[in-house]
Structure formats: structure tokens, C-alpha cells
Design a protein around this motif. Structure first.
Motif, PDB file in Angstrom:
ATOM      1  N   ILE A 194       1.080 -22.851  49.000  1.00 60.20           N
ATOM      2  CA  ILE A 194       0.764 -23.131  50.407  1.00 60.20           C
ATOM      3  C   ILE A 194      -0.559 -23.882  50.508  1.00 60.20           C
ATOM      4  CG2 ILE A 194       0.220 -22.065  52.634  1.00 60.20           C
ATOM      5  CD1 ILE A 194       2.163 -19.822  51.860  1.00 60.20           C
ATOM      6  N   ILE A 195      -1.551 -23.452  49.722  1.00 59.57           N
ATOM      7  CA  ILE A 195      -2.829 -24.158  49.687  1.00 59.57           C
ATOM      8  C   ILE A 195      -2.633 -25.574  49.139  1.00 59.57           C
ATOM      9  CG2 ILE A 195      -5.154 -24.133  48.709  1.00 59.57           C
ATOM     10  CD1 ILE A 195      -4.681 -21.953  50.773  1.00 59.57           C
ATOM     11  N   SER A 196      -1.811 -25.696  48.130  1.00 61.98           N
ATOM     12  CA  SER A 196      -1.517 -27.015  47.570  1.00 61.98           C
ATOM     13  C   SER A 196      -0.823 -27.902  48.592  1.00 61.98           C
ATOM     14  CB  SER A 196      -0.637 -26.860  46.328  1.00 61.98           C
ATOM     15  OG  SER A 196      -0.262 -28.096  45.827  1.00 61.98           O
ATOM     16  N   LEU A 197       0.063 -27.332  49.395  1.00 60.52           N
ATOM     17  CA  LEU A 197       0.744 -28.091  50.430  1.00 60.52           C
ATOM     18  C   LEU A 197      -0.241 -28.581  51.495  1.00 60.52           C
ATOM     19  CD1 LEU A 197       3.541 -29.022  51.446  1.00 60.52           C
ATOM     20  CD2 LEU A 197       3.624 -26.920  52.773  1.00 60.52           C
ATOM     21  N   ILE A 198      -1.192 -27.745  51.873  1.00 60.63           N
ATOM     22  CA  ILE A 198      -2.190 -28.138  52.871  1.00 60.63           C
ATOM     23  C   ILE A 198      -3.067 -29.258  52.341  1.00 60.63           C
ATOM     24  CG2 ILE A 198      -4.219 -27.349  54.140  1.00 60.63           C
ATOM     25  CD1 ILE A 198      -2.807 -24.592  54.300  1.00 60.63           C
ATOM     26  N   TRP A 199      -3.574 -29.101  51.118  1.00 60.69           N
ATOM     27  CA  TRP A 199      -4.429 -30.143  50.547  1.00 60.69           C
ATOM     28  C   TRP A 199      -3.661 -31.433  50.292  1.00 60.69           C
ATOM     29  CZ3 TRP A 199      -9.326 -30.602  50.947  1.00 60.69           C
ATOM     30  CH2 TRP A 199     -10.130 -29.476  51.018  1.00 60.69           C
ATOM     31  N   SER A 200      -2.412 -31.321  49.895  1.00 58.73           N
ATOM     32  CA  SER A 200      -1.638 -32.535  49.660  1.00 58.73           C
ATOM     33  C   SER A 200      -1.319 -33.243  50.971  1.00 58.73           C
ATOM     34  CB  SER A 200      -0.358 -32.217  48.897  1.00 58.73           C
ATOM     35  OG  SER A 200       0.474 -31.370  49.653  1.00 58.73           O
ATOM     36  N   PHE A 201      -1.187 -32.503  52.075  1.00 56.70           N
ATOM     37  CA  PHE A 201      -0.987 -33.148  53.363  1.00 56.70           C
ATOM     38  C   PHE A 201      -2.226 -33.946  53.761  1.00 56.70           C
ATOM     39  CE2 PHE A 201      -0.893 -33.385  57.987  1.00 56.70           C
ATOM     40  CZ  PHE A 201       0.372 -33.902  58.183  1.00 56.70           C
TER      41      PHE A 201
ATOM     42  N   CYS B 277       3.378 -38.516  55.691  1.00 56.03           N
ATOM     43  CA  CYS B 277       2.474 -37.505  55.136  1.00 56.03           C
ATOM     44  C   CYS B 277       3.233 -36.253  54.733  1.00 56.03           C
ATOM     45  CB  CYS B 277       1.389 -37.144  56.149  1.00 56.03           C
ATOM     46  SG  CYS B 277       0.216 -38.449  56.434  1.00 56.03           S
ATOM     47  N   ALA B 278       4.188 -35.853  55.552  1.00 59.81           N
ATOM     48  CA  ALA B 278       4.980 -34.665  55.236  1.00 59.81           C
ATOM     49  C   ALA B 278       5.817 -34.889  53.980  1.00 59.81           C
ATOM     50  CB  ALA B 278       5.875 -34.312  56.412  1.00 59.81           C
ATOM     51  N   ILE B 279       6.406 -36.058  53.855  1.00 56.05           N
ATOM     52  CA  ILE B 279       7.225 -36.357  52.668  1.00 56.05           C
ATOM     53  C   ILE B 279       6.362 -36.373  51.414  1.00 56.05           C
ATOM     54  CG2 ILE B 279       8.593 -38.153  51.542  1.00 56.05           C
ATOM     55  CD1 ILE B 279       9.670 -38.857  54.331  1.00 56.05           C
ATOM     56  N   LEU B 280       5.218 -37.051  51.481  1.00 58.41           N
ATOM     57  CA  LEU B 280       4.332 -37.112  50.315  1.00 58.41           C
ATOM     58  C   LEU B 280       3.785 -35.744  49.942  1.00 58.41           C
ATOM     59  CD1 LEU B 280       2.299 -40.397  50.861  1.00 58.41           C
ATOM     60  CD2 LEU B 280       3.932 -39.900  49.061  1.00 58.41           C
ATOM     61  N   SER B 281       3.453 -34.924  50.934  1.00 59.70           N
ATOM     62  CA  SER B 281       2.894 -33.613  50.626  1.00 59.70           C
ATOM     63  C   SER B 281       3.934 -32.694  49.985  1.00 59.70           C
ATOM     64  CB  SER B 281       2.294 -32.976  51.874  1.00 59.70           C
ATOM     65  OG  SER B 281       3.286 -32.767  52.848  1.00 59.70           O
ATOM     66  N   VAL B 282       5.172 -32.772  50.447  1.00 51.25           N
ATOM     67  CA  VAL B 282       6.228 -31.961  49.835  1.00 51.25           C
ATOM     68  C   VAL B 282       6.500 -32.432  48.406  1.00 51.25           C
ATOM     69  CG1 VAL B 282       8.689 -31.417  49.960  1.00 51.25           C
ATOM     70  CG2 VAL B 282       7.273 -31.247  51.997  1.00 51.25           C
ATOM     71  N   LEU B 283       6.496 -33.740  48.190  1.00 51.90           N
ATOM     72  CA  LEU B 283       6.698 -34.260  46.830  1.00 51.90           C
ATOM     73  C   LEU B 283       5.567 -33.841  45.899  1.00 51.90           C
ATOM     74  CD1 LEU B 283       8.027 -37.870  47.492  1.00 51.90           C
ATOM     75  CD2 LEU B 283       9.271 -35.931  46.551  1.00 51.90           C
ATOM     76  N   PHE B 284       4.331 -33.904  46.385  1.00 55.78           N
ATOM     77  CA  PHE B 284       3.204 -33.518  45.552  1.00 55.78           C
ATOM     78  C   PHE B 284       3.224 -32.020  45.245  1.00 55.78           C
ATOM     79  CE2 PHE B 284      -1.239 -32.199  44.998  1.00 55.78           C
ATOM     80  CZ  PHE B 284      -1.555 -32.984  43.913  1.00 55.78           C
TER      81      PHE B 284
ATOM     82  N   GLY C 163       5.886 -30.137  45.121  1.00 55.13           N
ATOM     83  CA  GLY C 163       6.970 -29.949  44.158  1.00 55.13           C
ATOM     84  C   GLY C 163       6.555 -30.337  42.755  1.00 55.13           C
ATOM     85  N   PHE C 164       5.763 -31.408  42.648  1.00 56.33           N
ATOM     86  CA  PHE C 164       5.254 -31.836  41.352  1.00 56.33           C
ATOM     87  C   PHE C 164       4.301 -30.795  40.767  1.00 56.33           C
ATOM     88  CE2 PHE C 164       2.158 -34.324  38.816  1.00 56.33           C
ATOM     89  CZ  PHE C 164       3.019 -34.775  37.841  1.00 56.33           C
TER      90      PHE C 164
END
Length: 63
Positions: free
Chosen positions: A4-11, A37-44, A46-47
Motif C-alpha cells: 500500500i505504501i509502495s502504491l502511494i509512492w508510485s502514484f 498515473c493510476a496505470i503506472l502506479s499499479v504496474l510499478f 506489481g513490479f
């Protein structure tokens, strides 16, 4: 929790990247930045989860 923290920072990171790329290309608000931004954050995220599953975390060393 770390995902969740990774998702916030990636957004936040994705918003900066989309802003810089759209500024360089000269698009004047024609792109859907929130969707990108949402697509990139979900991809990041997931990575990051994939790297965690593979075990490429160098802080955890098994002796």
C-alpha cells in the motif's frame, strides 16, 4: 502494508513522470493524467511485488 505504501509512492512518482513527459511533448491538458498515473502506479507496485516474490531484496540475507 508495504504494498500500500509502495502504491502511494508510485502514484506520486507516476504523477511527476506524466507531468514531465507531457510538458516535454507539449500536450496542454489533453491527456488523462489521473488515469495514466493510476496505470503506472499499479504496474510499478506489481513490479515491486514480483521482485519481492522472486527474492531480490538485498536486505534479507539468509545465512
Amino acid at each position: 502494508m508495504k504494498y500500500i505504501i509502495s502504491l502511494i509512492w508510485s502514484f506520486i512518482f507516476a504523477f511527476v513522470v506524466v507531468f514531465i513527459v507531457s510538458s516535454i511533448l507539449g500536450t496542454n491538458g489533453e491527456v488523462n493524467t489521473l488515469r495514466d498515473c493510476a496505470i503506472l502506479s499499479v504496474l510499478f507496485t506489481g513490479f515491486v511485488a514480483l521482485l519481492d516474490a522472486v527474492g531480490l531484496d538485498k536486505k534479507r540475507k539468509e545465512d
